[in-house]
Motif scaffolding. Sequence first.
Motif, short mmCIF file in Angstrom:
data_model
loop_
_atom_site.label_atom_id
_atom_site.label_comp_id
_atom_site.label_asym_id
_atom_site.label_seq_id
_atom_site.Cartn_x
_atom_site.Cartn_y
_atom_site.Cartn_z
N THR A 299 46.19 35.07 39.50
CA THR A 299 46.67 35.72 40.71
C THR A 299 47.54 36.91 40.33
O THR A 299 48.44 36.78 39.50
CB THR A 299 47.51 34.74 41.57
N ALA A 300 47.26 38.06 40.93
CA ALA A 300 48.06 39.27 40.73
C ALA A 300 48.85 39.49 42.02
O ALA A 300 48.27 39.63 43.09
CB ALA A 300 47.16 40.46 40.46
N ALA B 299 53.04 43.12 51.70
CA ALA B 299 52.82 42.60 50.35
C ALA B 299 51.32 42.46 50.12
O ALA B 299 50.53 42.34 51.06
CB ALA B 299 53.50 41.24 50.20
N TYR B 300 50.92 42.48 48.83
CA TYR B 300 49.51 42.38 48.46
C TYR B 300 49.35 41.32 47.37
O TYR B 300 50.26 41.11 46.57
CB TYR B 300 48.98 43.72 47.93
N VAL B 301 48.20 40.66 47.37
CA VAL B 301 47.92 39.66 46.36
C VAL B 301 46.42 39.72 46.04
O VAL B 301 45.59 39.93 46.92
CB VAL B 301 48.34 38.24 46.82
N GLY B 302 46.11 39.59 44.75
CA GLY B 302 44.72 39.56 44.31
C GLY B 302 44.47 38.29 43.54
O GLY B 302 45.37 37.74 42.91
N LEU B 303 43.24 37.80 43.61
CA LEU B 303 42.89 36.59 42.88
C LEU B 303 41.55 36.80 42.20
O LEU B 303 40.60 37.30 42.81
CB LEU B 303 42.80 35.39 43.81
N VAL B 304 41.50 36.46 40.92
CA VAL B 304 40.25 36.46 40.16
C VAL B 304 40.01 35.02 39.73
O VAL B 304 40.89 34.39 39.16
CB VAL B 304 40.33 37.38 38.91
N GLN B 305 38.82 34.49 40.04
CA GLN B 305 38.51 33.11 39.66
C GLN B 305 37.19 33.05 38.92
O GLN B 305 36.37 33.96 39.03
CB GLN B 305 38.46 32.20 40.90
#
Length: 180
Positions: A114-115, A126-132
């Motif tokens: 999670t970024a 706010a922002y959030v990124g997820l790589v799975q």
Amino acid sequence: MKTELKAKFLQHMLKKQEAEAGFTLIELLVVIIIIGILSAIALPSFLNQANKAKQSEAKTYVGSMNRGQQAYFLENSQFAPNMELLGVGIKTSTTNYQYNIVLANNGSTNASATAQGESLKPALKAYVGLVQLGQVAATSEATTLAVLCENNAAGAGNAATPATSATGPTCASGTAAIIK
């Protein structure tokens, strides 16, 4: 005849003074009121555009962190645990945002990363990124799936972490997907 000449001269002088008189107080007040109304309409729009420009920093940084995690996983078969190893050249803190990485192990090594772009100011989202990790159904090869989410409301703090699923990451409630 001299009296008529004097009268015409006085009329000429009065007309000349009227032409140089300038603006009346009422005319100046009308102009000031019009300027006030226009600025009351334009100022909120201008401030909103300034906040959008600041938020574009976080969108770009968190999106870059997602792409960096995908590249890092391709080379190392795991996600980067910190910004230094990720190597995308992003500062961990700016005037408007604080950035960090959170790893999650869901039964396998580094199942997701999670970024987070935490807003430091109440007027910014706010922002959030997820790589799975995911699997391509036809070949059963491992791949990475990513999402970038934006908080629906402005306010200091983090966005809710996206959820992982077999079909790919999805934004949590209270957030909306920007890039998938």
